[in-house]
Design an enzyme around this catalytic site. Structure first.
Site, PDB file in Angstrom:
ATOM      1  N   SER A 275      39.642  61.354  46.035  1.00 34.04           N
ATOM      2  CA  SER A 275      40.371  62.571  45.750  1.00 34.04           C
ATOM      3  C   SER A 275      39.622  63.317  44.661  1.00 34.04           C
ATOM      4  CB  SER A 275      41.783  62.263  45.240  1.00 34.04           C
ATOM      5  OG  SER A 275      42.449  61.386  46.098  1.00 34.04           O
ATOM      6  N   ASP A 347      39.463  47.437  39.445  1.00 36.53           N
ATOM      7  CA  ASP A 347      39.651  46.152  40.128  1.00 36.53           C
ATOM      8  C   ASP A 347      40.930  45.501  39.628  1.00 36.53           C
ATOM      9  OD1 ASP A 347      39.444  43.860  41.541  1.00 36.53           O
ATOM     10  OD2 ASP A 347      37.680  43.081  40.505  1.00 36.53           O
ATOM     11  N   ASP A 350      42.752  40.445  42.610  1.00 38.29           N
ATOM     12  CA  ASP A 350      41.822  39.320  42.616  1.00 38.29           C
ATOM     13  C   ASP A 350      42.387  38.148  43.422  1.00 38.29           C
ATOM     14  OD1 ASP A 350      39.855  40.537  41.072  1.00 38.29           O
ATOM     15  OD2 ASP A 350      40.816  39.975  39.199  1.00 38.29           O
TER      16      ASP A 350
END
Lengths: 803, 110
Positions: A275, A347, A350
């Site tokens: 975006s 991130d 996990d």
């Protein structure tokens, strides 16, 4: 004999009626579907859209609604309860099927409406902990009185609509699939927020990266998958000093390589999920006040992903878009501020390798002891079949998505035998954040509001009459550098997440000296300027580079400059690599057709325009070349190939890298050889097929489809842009809402989205804006000051009164 | 006469009851008023076909055929007029067969 005839004929009648009254897989129940008295024929009608008065049980005071020519409702309520009640009612009127379908998909309940073909998809949603997490999230929201009131009022509004809806007027899709809407609940709103987190952050490369590590070792992996890209223009300008005292970062434990995971089922990060948003300060605009732009890119579908609304009540006058089914305004503006979001892409998901004690899997090893596994039983109802019970195993990390012996849904990438740790399971009150943002009138209030926005993390762009800012806001685990790049060790407590980046220490930039802020999913901040590790695979820098290049050149920006920029088709990818690649081509041995292709590329201006052929040739060549370089070393079924940024660096700076050689052939390939072969292949295929097919607008094969992929309910698109252009239309992905806001004493705004307000495929308002969106036009958004503000374009007027 | 009666009653029924009420109406009216099998079938078929054709045509026209064209594409017949023919045929068949069975039932009782 007479009786035999009579009974046979009657039996035939009964059988015929029965057969026509039921569905067969995806074949609709033809009787009720085709009957023009209750079936689809009458679903197309929505032209009885005129001023009226409705009395609704549950309202506390009269509510005025004015509809403009785009059929955007402008809601004027006298209190918060009635405001959200009316929003719920009006959204359901436009989008009931869509909002219910999305929550069914998020909850893993599609089998209930389409049968066992959706079973594995449903199981996947449950295994990812979507339902469990939505329930916990709901408890958190309900604990806050303001959020609870909003959830309940909105829910009551949706249900007021459902209650008065006769079966003959159910939205088309209910008739097609032969089912009925169920009551709306606050849990469904929580599910929509989880779905948003899933769309933005529910993917990972950890498994493939671990496979890379096992095959090539740490040195090669560090070289090919650096934590910070070769070229980058971070959101926070390089060199911005820290204005806080950071927490200590957890120590990096010894290197760990997870055991061979037999998997499947990691949802890989889609490269073009991106975006843009940006804002410029008054010093760069024609009228002296800041301008803000936001265009979130999503999988495009019909009914439109967004519903536009203006919400006015004491303490709030907000305008913008929201996912149908959720209360408030998501991306928009009010009388003082404007805001928009792009995905951060940190991130925050996990996988932990779990060691179970035995085949019973009642205990797992962690921190030198056996810990109990918690079991949750999920019941998946199946249309035309038995309810399927599915047990999900939970560790303190999170759910074990698939057990070691199981075959996962979408076979190419989630690790089995691994527990999922994901911020979508750490609940905060995102609804409250939106509630407060909608009412914020300055930067302090805006930042305060964001402190309860956890997932998905967004780059929130902000502007008011004097200030501009971007905050990369959300919940980030406090990690050691590189933590979670690979599969983690579920037995070692050092591998657990250790707390969070404090909400007042997230990356942010406020009124920078350069006079603009922008984000396009790139790395939020250079590691040199920031103490915490957020992740290492952000979107490529190309879109941000183009945005920054253009914004730096603007001194007298107008809303139209922003409109033009949002539809800019230029890409830095060919600009960076094409001259180098063309120099490698041996021009003397080219055929006439190949020379034509060469000519086309060497005179190209790097604009991915719909009518041009050069972008199709480049894109095809670039993909083939990348495949030729990586496919032997990093087969996509098991390994992750290096990012585009690394490939560009290699082509420009490492002409003798070992990766050019194709391991599967005896001879030694070089970059020049691969470039020549792939170029010739593409150039030769250019002379085959219809010439129009090579126009980029056709070649990229973009389309917008119905949410349930119904043939005939979507449309092919012919438009420019590419994944790495600002106008990021690629495949069925692209700008789902384009908004430009001019700040100042009188906030003015423009917007467009691919679709329309109505979810009814038979309505003109189903896709009335699609054409203007493709053409790059924006519509002026009517932002009404008060209920007395009654421009002619809002001639349809509804009064909702209490029953 | 039989045709008109079925047409009127089935119209009335369909405004309030589910689609299969047409079978009940056709069966009942043919049971009471039909004289021959062929007449019963044709009256049931014709009345329901007409009532479905009229309504389908009405909705098709007032909605500019937007949805009917999409549904025709969805069902891979690509023409709203074919879709209308199928609609009329299915409605008519249910009407005809249920009227016929009403008539047979009456005959069996005599």
């Amino acid at each position: 004999m007479k009786w035999v005839k009579a009974l046979l004929a009657t039996l035939l009648t009964v059988l015929l009626v029965y057969a026509l009254n039921r569905t067969y897989g995806i074949v609709p129940a033809l009787g009720p579907f085709l009957s023009p008295y209750e079936g689809f024929w009458r679903s197309g009608s929505d032209d009885d859209f005129s001023s009226q008065e409705l009395s609704l049980a549950g309202l506390r005071a009269p509510v005025q609604v004015r509809f403009d020519s785009l059929r955007v409702p402008h809601v004027f309520a006298q209190n918060n309860h009635d405001l959200y009640f009316a929003q719920g009612y009006l959204t359901a009127k436009d989008r009931l099927w869509q909002m219910e379908f999305m929550t069914h998909a998020a909850a893993g309940r599609l089998s209930e409406i389409i049968g066992d073909r959706a079973l594995e998809m449903d199981r996947y949603q449950r295994r990812m902990g979507m339902m469990t997490s939505a329930r916990k999230s709901l408890a958190k929201m309900m604990a806050d009185p303001e959020s609870q009131a909003v959830l309940e009022a909105y829910t009551a509004g949706v249900n007021a609509y459902i209650r008065q809806l006769p079966a003959g007027e159910y939205p088309f899709e209910y008739k097609l699939l032969h089912y009925a809407p169920e009551p709306w609940t606050p849990l469904k709103i929580a599910l929509l927020l989880k779905m948003l987190a899933y769309d933005m952050t529910g993917s990972s490369d950890d498994l493939r990266m671990t496979n890379n590590l096992r095959k090539y070792g740490a040195q090669v992996v560090n070289d090919l998958f650096p934590d910070y890209p070769f070229r980058e223009e971070p959101i926070v300008p390089v060199g911005t000093p820290l204005d806080f005292t950071p927490l200590p970062v957890p120590p990096t434990p010894q290197e760990f390589v997870a055991g061979l995971a037999f998997h499947t089922l990691e949802r890989q990060k889609p490269e073009n999920l991106g975006s843009n948003n940006w804002a410029v300060s008054g010093s760069r605009t024609a009228n002296g006040y800041p301008l803000l732009a936001s265009d979130p890119h999503l999988g495009l579908s019909l009914p439109s992903i967004w519903h536009v609304v203006q919400l006015h009540a004491p303490g709030i006058n907000a305008y913008g878009v929201i996912i149908p089914g959720a209360p408030g305004v998501g991306i928009g503006f009010n009388e003082q501020i404007a805001w928009g979001m792009t995905n951060v892409g940190a991130d925050v998901l996990d996988w932990y390798e779990i060691r179970f004690r035995d085949q019973k899997r009642q205990e797992y090893w962690h921190h030198n002891q056996w810990k109990p596994v918690r079991r949750e039983v999920e019941a998946i109802k199946v249309k035309g079949g038995k309810t399927v019970l599915d047990t999900v195993l939970y560790t303190h990390h999170g759910p074990v998505a698939y057990l070691p012996h199981e075959k996962a849904f979408k076979k190419t990438s989630t690790p089995t035998g691994h527990a999922l740790r994901w911020t979508a399971h750490d609940n905060q009150n995102e609804l409250k954040a939106l509630y407060l943002v909608n009412r914020a009138s300055n930067y302090q209030q805006f930042r305060q509001a964001l402190t309860t926005w956890a997932a998905p993390a967004f780059n929130f762009v902000y502007a008011d009459a004097r200030n501009i800012s971007i905050v990369s806001n959300g919940l980030y685990p406090l990690k050691w550098p590189g933590q979670g790049k690979f599969l983690l060790d579920g037995t070692n407590p050092a591998h657990d997440w250790h707390g969070w980046v404090p909400m007042d220490q997230v990356p942010q930039v406020f009124n920078p000296a350069r006079g603009f802020v922008s984000s396009a999913n790139q790395t939020p901040v250079s590691p040199q300027d920031y103490p915490y590790y957020l992740g290492s695979s952000f979107a490529g820098y190309e879109r941000s580079a183009r945005i920054n290049e253009r914004l730096s050149a603007m001194t007298q920006a107008t809303p139209d400059s922003f409109r033009v920029l949002q539809t800019d088709n230029y890409s830095y990818v060919p600009k960076n690599v094409l001259p180098t690649l063309l120099r490698l081509i041996d021009q003397n041995t080219l055929s006439t057709n190949q020379k034509k292709a060469y000519q086309l590329l060497s005179t190209w201006n790097y604009q991915f325009n719909a009518q041009s052929v050069a972008p199709s040739v480049f894109e095809e060549w670039w993909q083939q070349l990348a495949r030729a370089i990586w496919a032997d070393d990093f087969p996509p079924a098991t390994l992750k190939a290096p990012a585009r940024d690394r490939l560009v660096q290699m082509i420009l700076q490492e002409p003798n890298a070992r990766w050019y050689d194709d391991m599967t052939t005896p001879q030694k390939e070089t970059l020049a050889l691969l470039a020549n072969t792939t170029f010739r292949q593409v150039a030769d295929s250019l002379s085959t097929g219809q010439p129009e097919q090579w126009q980029w607008g056709h070649a990229k094969n973009s389309s917008i489809n119905h949410m349930a992929q119904l043939p005939g309910f979507g449309q092919k698109l012919f438009a420019g842009g590419s994944a790495n252009s600002i106008n990021a239309l690629s495949g069925s992905h692209g700008p789902s809402w384009r908004m430009v806001v001019q700040m100042g004493p009188q906030v003015q705004a423009w917007g467009v989205y691919p679709g329309g307000q109505s979810g009814n495929p038979g309505s003109k308002f189903y896709d009335n804006l699609l054409h203007d969106w493709q053409a790059g036009k924006l519509h002026r958004m009517l932002f009404l000051k008060s209920v007395q503000d009654q421009p002619a374009a809002t001639s349809v007027h509804w009064t909702l009164t209490k029953d | 006469m039989l045709f008109l009666l079925i047409l009127l009653l089935s119209l009335l029924a369909q405004f309030f009851l589910p689609w299969w009420s047409i079978a009940v109406v056709c069966f009942g009216v043919a049971f009471l008023r039909a004289h021959r099998g062929g007449q019963a079938f044709l009256a049931g078929f014709g009345a329901i076909a007409l009532s479905w054709l009229g309504a389908a045509l009405f909705w098709h026209l007032v909605t500019d055929g937007l949805l009917s064209s999409r549904v025709a594409a969805l069902l891979t017949i690509h023409s709203p007029w074919l879709l209308m023919a199928a609609t009329v045929l299915i409605g008519g068949t249910v009407g005809g067969i249920s009227a016929l069975s009403g008539f047979f039932f009456r005959k069996a009782l005599r």
